[in-house]
Design a protein around this motif. Structure first.
Motif, PDB file in Angstrom:
ATOM      1  N   THR A  84       0.814  -1.218   0.000  1.00  0.00           N
ATOM      2  CA  THR A  84       0.000   0.000   0.000  1.00  0.00           C
ATOM      3  C   THR A  84       0.845   1.263   0.000  1.00  0.00           C
ATOM      4  O   THR A  84       0.714   2.106  -0.882  1.00  0.00           O
TER       5      THR A  84
ATOM      6  N   HIS B 246      -0.800  -4.105   8.644  1.00  0.00           N
ATOM      7  CA  HIS B 246      -0.902  -3.021   7.668  1.00  0.00           C
ATOM      8  C   HIS B 246      -0.616  -1.669   8.326  1.00  0.00           C
ATOM      9  O   HIS B 246       0.210  -0.881   7.846  1.00  0.00           O
TER      10      HIS B 246
ATOM     11  N   GLY C 264       4.903  -0.645  -1.674  1.00  0.00           N
ATOM     12  CA  GLY C 264       3.722  -0.066  -2.296  1.00  0.00           C
ATOM     13  C   GLY C 264       4.057   0.767  -3.519  1.00  0.00           C
ATOM     14  O   GLY C 264       3.349   0.728  -4.535  1.00  0.00           O
TER      15      GLY C 264
ATOM     16  N   ASN D 246      -4.111  -3.861  -5.291  1.00  0.00           N
ATOM     17  CA  ASN D 246      -3.371  -2.889  -4.490  1.00  0.00           C
ATOM     18  C   ASN D 246      -2.114  -2.438  -5.230  1.00  0.00           C
ATOM     19  O   ASN D 246      -1.610  -3.149  -6.093  1.00  0.00           O
ATOM     20  N   PRO D 247      -1.610  -1.242  -4.883  1.00  0.00           N
ATOM     21  CA  PRO D 247      -2.081  -0.291  -3.874  1.00  0.00           C
ATOM     22  C   PRO D 247      -3.339   0.437  -4.349  1.00  0.00           C
ATOM     23  O   PRO D 247      -3.302   1.142  -5.352  1.00  0.00           O
TER      24      PRO D 247
ATOM     25  N   HIS E  38      -7.069   1.409   3.790  1.00  0.00           N
ATOM     26  CA  HIS E  38      -6.185   0.814   4.792  1.00  0.00           C
ATOM     27  C   HIS E  38      -5.797   1.787   5.898  1.00  0.00           C
ATOM     28  O   HIS E  38      -5.075   1.408   6.820  1.00  0.00           O
TER      29      HIS E  38
END
Length: 437
Positions: free
Chosen positions: A113, A252, A118, A150-151, A202
């Motif tokens: 993320t 996360h 990410g 994702n991200p 997130h």
């Protein structure tokens, strides 16, 4: 739209595809849908088709049409909905995202993320998203793109900035499962709670958590005060200090702030599993092998729903059944104190008119401050790709909280060079430059 066509991009992510199909075919109105599967891996595509056929039979969807396509445009042609679950580079690229930063002493838990993981997951996904947007504009211009890859926030921002698509929403189950877990924790049936969350994917926040008009945060506070083990979770620690519960797991959440992963004492106190996602990668690979072998042997497969949002959105759009889901969309005034061009996660109303995000207003200032840092980093990554500006990759890594807490700026630039070299041709040509320290 009697029998919608639903195209799956990255259908070879068989386990996720299975769950989505089980949800789709649980709706009687969708048992006649056309499911068009696309993947560039022939073996995985064949496995996905066999699994989809099996699930259709088990769910009573005998009238469903299931087709498999090695060519993307054939799968997309005439689609009403496109579900994106592509993972560019698959397991090898994910290992690179962990192993190269680890050589610099940079710790990651999930790496999908924010952070260096990410950033480069986004940069290797953007070329695919650009091509997907072009193809959709030509062969299914009215389709909704439901993105799971994702991200999340970076991908949706890039799609908005670079492809011209407007019917795009990013979907994630973090709000739903957070609220189910919180309801269980305070011993109130999920169906009886009232809640509202907003922020960024997130890193959204539970702004309202009630039961029959009673604030359930007070019950949560009592539990936390009496349970030392609860206090050994990152998201609980953040809640105690910020006043609002974050909507993603501790693994996360630890990556999006500078306070935890860089400190050995915090890693131990909060039981942070460094490199946890690599274990998930191995579990997913094992589950895929099991599915492939079971199908080949004619053995039974579990057909279980996952309560994902995409099937609910499709059902509501087809039937007019009203629902509220959580979606990731361009801000554009939905959250007052976050950038207008950033992608935010807010409640969305869904019916036969489509998906309509709802306005939240202003977040509490401490929450908006964290979200703005998140969105600033996202913006630099998207600008790197849209403007073909490799320096912005380094700027994004410099802004990232966990990376900046762990490394001096010279090492950040060196790490970015190493990551560019490691991912090589997965990146668009203009971003492959090595800039030194």
């Amino acid at each position: 739209m009697t029998h919608p066509k639903i195209a799956f991009m990255g259908a070879g992510s068989v386990v996720f595809t299975q769950g989505l199909l089980a949800d789709l075919f649980a709706f009687a109105e969708l048992t006649g849908a056309h499911i068009a599967l696309h993947d560039i891996d022939p073996e995985r595509l064949g496995t996905a088709q066999a699994a989809a056929t099996y699930i259709a039979q088990r769910r009573g969807a005998e009238h469903a049409t299931i087709t498999a396509h090695a060519e993307r445009r054939a799968a997309l042609a005439g689609a009403d909905f496109v579900i994106n679950i592509v993972q560019i580079g698959m397991d090898d690229a994910t290992r690179t995202d962990f192993e190269v930063p680890a050589r610099y002493g940079l710790r990651q838990t999930i790496g999908d993320t924010l952070g260096v993981g990410g950033i480069f997951r986004a940069l290797r996904t953007f070329p695919f998203l650009r091509d997907l947007g072009r193809d959709m504009s030509e062969v299914c211009p009215d389709a909704w793109l439901l993105n799971y890859t994702n991200p999340m926030a970076m991908n949706v921002q890039y799609l908005t900035a670079a492809t011209g698509l407007t019917k795009v929403v990013g979907l994630c189950h973090s709000v739903y499962w957070t609220m189910r877990d919180l309801a269980k924790l305070v011993n109130v049936p999920y169906e009886e709670i009232t809640y509202r969350a907003a922020g960024v994917n997130h890193q959204a926040w539970v702004l309202r958590f009630e039961h029959q008009g009673r604030d359930l945060y007070s019950a949560l506070d009592e539990l936390i005060a009496s349970d030392e083990q609860l206090r050994r979770r990152v998201r609980v620690d953040m809640y105690r200090r910020l006043g609002y519960y974050p909507t993603e797991t501790s693994e996360h959440s630890s990556e999006y702030v500078p306070w935890y992963l860089h400190h050995d004492s915090e890693v131990e106190r909060l039981r942070l599993p460094i490199g946890a996602y690599l274990g998930i990668v191995e579990e997913n690979a094992a589950e895929y092998r099991h599915t492939r072998q079971a199908l080949a042997a004619g053995e039974a497969l579990a057909v279980e729903g996952t309560m994902e949002y995409a099937p609910q959105i499709i059902h509501s759009t087809v039937t007019g059944t009203p629902r509220t889901v959580y979606g990731n969309v361009p801000n554009r005034g939905l959250i007052d104190n976050l950038p207008a061009h950033g992608v935010v996660e807010v409640p969305c109303l869904v019916d036969d008119s489509g998906i309509r995000p709802t306005r939240v207003g202003a977040l509490p200032p401490q929450l908006a401050a964290l979200n703005r840092t998140y969105l600033s980093m996202n913006d630099l990554v998207v600008r790197a790709a849209v403007e073909d500006a490799p320096r912005h990759i380094r700027h994004a890594a410099m802004i990232d909280p966990a990376t900046a807490a762990a490394l001096p700026v010279e090492r950040i630039w060196q790490l970015c060079d190493d990551m560019v070299q490691a991912h090589g041709e997965r990146l668009q040509p203009g971003l492959r430059a090595l800039l030194g320290s």
